[in-house]
Design a protein around this motif. Structure first.
Motif, PDB file in Angstrom:
ATOM      1  N   HIS A  31     -11.940  -8.208   4.721  1.00  0.00           N
ATOM      2  CA  HIS A  31     -12.859  -7.135   4.343  1.00  0.00           C
ATOM      3  C   HIS A  31     -14.288  -7.388   4.808  1.00  0.00           C
ATOM      4  CE1 HIS A  31      -9.993  -4.912   1.905  1.00  0.00           C
ATOM      5  NE2 HIS A  31      -9.610  -6.054   1.352  1.00  0.00           N
ATOM      6  N   ARG A  32     -14.474  -8.267   5.770  1.00  0.00           N
ATOM      7  CA  ARG A  32     -15.830  -8.640   6.189  1.00  0.00           C
ATOM      8  C   ARG A  32     -16.647  -7.457   6.686  1.00  0.00           C
ATOM      9  NH1 ARG A  32     -15.469 -12.234  11.624  1.00  0.00           N
ATOM     10  NH2 ARG A  32     -17.677 -11.629  11.718  1.00  0.00           N
ATOM     11  N   PRO A  36     -20.921  -1.137   4.574  1.00  0.00           N
ATOM     12  CA  PRO A  36     -22.042  -1.026   5.523  1.00  0.00           C
ATOM     13  C   PRO A  36     -22.956  -2.237   5.429  1.00  0.00           C
ATOM     14  CG  PRO A  36     -21.715   1.042   4.355  1.00  0.00           C
ATOM     15  CD  PRO A  36     -20.848   0.035   3.671  1.00  0.00           C
ATOM     16  N   PHE A  37     -23.171  -2.888   6.551  1.00  0.00           N
ATOM     17  CA  PHE A  37     -23.935  -4.130   6.571  1.00  0.00           C
ATOM     18  C   PHE A  37     -25.401  -3.915   6.201  1.00  0.00           C
ATOM     19  CE2 PHE A  37     -25.783  -7.750   9.220  1.00  0.00           C
ATOM     20  CZ  PHE A  37     -25.424  -8.717   8.305  1.00  0.00           C
ATOM     21  N   GLU A  38     -25.859  -2.680   6.274  1.00  0.00           N
ATOM     22  CA  GLU A  38     -27.244  -2.383   5.892  1.00  0.00           C
ATOM     23  C   GLU A  38     -27.521  -2.694   4.422  1.00  0.00           C
ATOM     24  OE1 GLU A  38     -26.440  -0.487   9.664  1.00  0.00           O
ATOM     25  OE2 GLU A  38     -25.339  -0.452   7.755  1.00  0.00           O
ATOM     26  N   GLY A  39     -26.463  -2.771   3.624  1.00  0.00           N
ATOM     27  CA  GLY A  39     -26.629  -3.167   2.227  1.00  0.00           C
ATOM     28  C   GLY A  39     -27.147  -4.579   2.072  1.00  0.00           C
ATOM     29  N   LEU A  40     -27.201  -5.327   3.165  1.00  0.00           N
ATOM     30  CA  LEU A  40     -27.742  -6.686   3.150  1.00  0.00           C
ATOM     31  C   LEU A  40     -29.185  -6.719   2.655  1.00  0.00           C
ATOM     32  CD1 LEU A  40     -27.467  -9.717   4.168  1.00  0.00           C
ATOM     33  CD2 LEU A  40     -28.473  -8.883   6.303  1.00  0.00           C
ATOM     34  N   TYR A  41     -29.962  -5.716   3.030  1.00  0.00           N
ATOM     35  CA  TYR A  41     -31.401  -5.754   2.747  1.00  0.00           C
ATOM     36  C   TYR A  41     -31.900  -4.526   1.994  1.00  0.00           C
ATOM     37  CZ  TYR A  41     -31.276  -2.582   6.676  1.00  0.00           C
ATOM     38  OH  TYR A  41     -30.968  -1.523   7.491  1.00  0.00           O
ATOM     39  N   SER A  42     -31.003  -3.614   1.617  1.00  0.00           N
ATOM     40  CA  SER A  42     -31.451  -2.364   1.017  1.00  0.00           C
ATOM     41  C   SER A  42     -30.584  -1.972  -0.165  1.00  0.00           C
ATOM     42  CB  SER A  42     -31.421  -1.232   2.057  1.00  0.00           C
ATOM     43  OG  SER A  42     -31.753   0.008   1.463  1.00  0.00           O
ATOM     44  N   GLU A  43     -31.200  -1.280  -1.131  1.00  0.00           N
ATOM     45  CA  GLU A  43     -30.486  -0.749  -2.282  1.00  0.00           C
ATOM     46  C   GLU A  43     -30.143   0.728  -2.115  1.00  0.00           C
ATOM     47  OE1 GLU A  43     -32.439  -1.593  -5.970  1.00  0.00           O
ATOM     48  OE2 GLU A  43     -33.234  -3.473  -5.205  1.00  0.00           O
ATOM     49  N   SER A 114     -15.506  -5.278 -11.274  1.00  0.00           N
ATOM     50  CA  SER A 114     -14.633  -4.319 -11.942  1.00  0.00           C
ATOM     51  C   SER A 114     -13.772  -3.554 -10.955  1.00  0.00           C
ATOM     52  CB  SER A 114     -15.478  -3.324 -12.754  1.00  0.00           C
ATOM     53  OG  SER A 114     -16.425  -2.686 -11.924  1.00  0.00           O
ATOM     54  N   GLY A 115     -13.984  -3.746  -9.674  1.00  0.00           N
ATOM     55  CA  GLY A 115     -13.207  -3.043  -8.679  1.00  0.00           C
ATOM     56  C   GLY A 115     -12.090  -3.911  -8.132  1.00  0.00           C
ATOM     57  N   ASP A 116     -11.908  -3.883  -6.828  1.00  0.00           N
ATOM     58  CA  ASP A 116     -10.816  -4.572  -6.165  1.00  0.00           C
ATOM     59  C   ASP A 116     -11.159  -6.047  -5.987  1.00  0.00           C
ATOM     60  OD1 ASP A 116      -8.720  -5.410  -4.653  1.00  0.00           O
ATOM     61  OD2 ASP A 116      -9.057  -4.036  -2.987  1.00  0.00           O
ATOM     62  N   ARG A 117     -10.494  -6.918  -6.747  1.00  0.00           N
ATOM     63  CA  ARG A 117     -10.788  -8.352  -6.650  1.00  0.00           C
ATOM     64  C   ARG A 117     -10.352  -8.935  -5.313  1.00  0.00           C
ATOM     65  NH1 ARG A 117     -12.234 -11.261 -11.209  1.00  0.00           N
ATOM     66  NH2 ARG A 117     -12.385 -10.042 -13.133  1.00  0.00           N
ATOM     67  N   ASP A 118      -9.457  -8.248  -4.595  1.00  0.00           N
ATOM     68  CA  ASP A 118      -9.048  -8.723  -3.276  1.00  0.00           C
ATOM     69  C   ASP A 118     -10.153  -8.557  -2.245  1.00  0.00           C
ATOM     70  OD1 ASP A 118      -6.547  -9.386  -4.235  1.00  0.00           O
ATOM     71  OD2 ASP A 118      -5.651  -7.460  -3.692  1.00  0.00           O
ATOM     72  N   LEU A 119     -11.205  -7.852  -2.605  1.00  0.00           N
ATOM     73  CA  LEU A 119     -12.311  -7.611  -1.686  1.00  0.00           C
ATOM     74  C   LEU A 119     -13.105  -8.880  -1.413  1.00  0.00           C
ATOM     75  CD1 LEU A 119     -13.694  -5.060  -0.311  1.00  0.00           C
ATOM     76  CD2 LEU A 119     -15.321  -5.146  -2.210  1.00  0.00           C
TER      77      LEU A 119
END
Length: 428
Positions: A31-32, A36-43, A114-119
């Motif tokens: 799941h890498r 969206p990778f933009e979540g790295l630095y933004s809320e 609370s979501g998918d622990r396989d993530l």
């Protein structure tokens, strides 16, 4: 290795090991690229994340730093090139590339998704990238989850059984603290006690929602407050700190709302997360006047510009005792699944987040305490633009270095009872 300008302080800021007192697990290799990778630095979320966040100063700075880490040539140091390069790397190689220079010796992980622990990977998986074993922070909202088999005895499940589960966690040596995301749901104005009829009403509402949606979501204030107080009592008995986010609904997310709760549970240690941002001064005040309050100064790396980070850390240091400040890599990003269609705050899923948080926070600590607005560690260039604490003889350089070492390592080591010895050659 370090500039002649405050060499002792530079050694502490740039090379001392760190304990990450609040993090989330990394995505699995499968799941890498699922988020969206933009979540790295933004809320931000949706189009605001993908289309607009790339134009923030935080993104430009992160792009430059990651391009350098990945060895991209000048002219190739743009956001899309960074994403392409990371996608081409073996995942284990990417994790090692980011974690090794971070200087993180130990990670305390909130693994309560609370979501998918396989993530994401399990917390022990992260041990391969740290010198000391990873430890857990238990999220109480996850421990309160129920299923259809409890329909006939809901009140007991969310009170007696919930308390039993929290005590079990408190007795687990791998668990170092408890965390609540109550602020996301109902605000930080948590009542130290609730009337039984209000709790029962909230339980009924929660069960009605569960019956309709199949999800038991703690979004009812009386019930949330009741469960938080159960945990605070147990946390005080077992000397396990309680961590709390202050985010999302700004009118209810100032840590000042917690004063009655802090007073009601004097034997429980509270850790205010994310620098209290944007209420950093209020958080610093609580840390100063209440013995049982500590402040985590994560969140702002790498979400704020460099100037914003320096301003926030300066506000934290205005009043806070430096022996009660804790470093973390964590920021409130996207993608903790909270229902079947949406994602919400609280996540740090990429190895780059640990790298950026470390190098940016270390730079900011040096800048703020030395008084620099700019310091290039690699070229040994330093420009002083305002009088610094050391030159004004407000601190000796040895005192300044000791403060940094406490904030990065020793305060968390002491608070959580980790018993670790700093690995001084962690960054070579």
């Amino acid at each position: 290795m370090f500039p002649a300008y405050y060499r002792r302080l530079a050694s502490a800021a740039f090379a001392y090991p760190a304990i990450d007192n609040h993090a989330h697990p990394l995505l699995t290799e499968k799941h890498r690229d699922s988020l969206p990778f933009e979540g790295l630095y933004s809320e931000a979320a949706g189009e605001a994340l993908v289309d607009d966040s790339i134009h923030t100063l935080a993104c430009y700075r992160s792009t430059f730093q990651l391009a350098k880490l990945f060895g991209l040539k000048k002219g190739e140091d743009n956001w899309e090139a960074v994403k392409e390069k990371r996608a081409s790397l073996d995942y284990a190689q990417l994790c090692k590339m980011c974690m090794q220079p971070s200087g993180i010796q130990c990670i305390l992980i909130d693994d309560g998704l609370s979501g998918d622990r396989d993530l994401v990977e399990g917390y022990k998986w992260h041990d391969q990238y740290t010198f000391s074993p990873t430890r857990r922070i238990v999220r109480i909202e996850v421990e309160a989850q129920v299923d259809s088999s409890t329909a006939s005895n809901l009140l007991r499940v969310v009170t007696v059984n919930f308390e039993e589960r929290i005590v079990t966690c408190a007795n687990d040596d791998d668990v170092v603290g408890f965390k609540s995301i109550a602020c996301y749901r109902t605000g930080l104005d948590i009542a130290p006690s609730e009337a039984d009829e209000d709790v029962e009403k909230s339980l009924l509402e929660a069960w009605t929602d569960y019956d309709a949606t199949g999800e038991f979501r703690l979004k009812h204030k009386a019930l949330n407050d009741y469960l938080v107080c159960i945990v605070l009592r147990i946390a005080g008995q077992y000397k396990k700190p309680g961590l709390g986010d202050n985010d999302i609904t700004l009118t209810k997310s100032s840590p000042a709302h917690m004063q009655p709760l802090i007073k009601a549970f004097p034997d429980t240690t509270f850790v205010l997360l994310h620098s209290g941002y944007p209420y950093s001064r209020e958080a610093g005040y609580l840390t100063a006047v209440y013995k049982n309050v500590y402040l985590d100064f994560g969140e702002i790396f790498p979400c704020l510009s460099a100037d914003g980070q320096r301003a926030a850390v300066k506000q934290v240091l205005e009043l806070s005792p430096t022996n009660k400040l804790l470093w973390s890599s964590m920021h409130t990003s996207l993608y903790e699944k909270f229902d079947s269609e949406h994602f919400s705050a609280d996540g740090r899923w990429w190895p780059e987040s640990f790298y950026l948080a470390s190098i940016q926070s270390r730079q900011v600590l040096y800048d703020v305490i030395a008084g620099n607005s700019y310091h290039n560690h690699n070229t040994h260039v330093a420009r002083q633009v305002f009088a610094d604490c050391i030159r004004r003889e407000e601190l000796t350089e040895s005192e300044a270095a000791a403060i940094v070492e406490k904030m990065l390592f020793h305060n968390s080591n002491r608070l959580y009872g980790l018993g670790l010895t700093p690995k001084l050659d962690i960054i070579m």
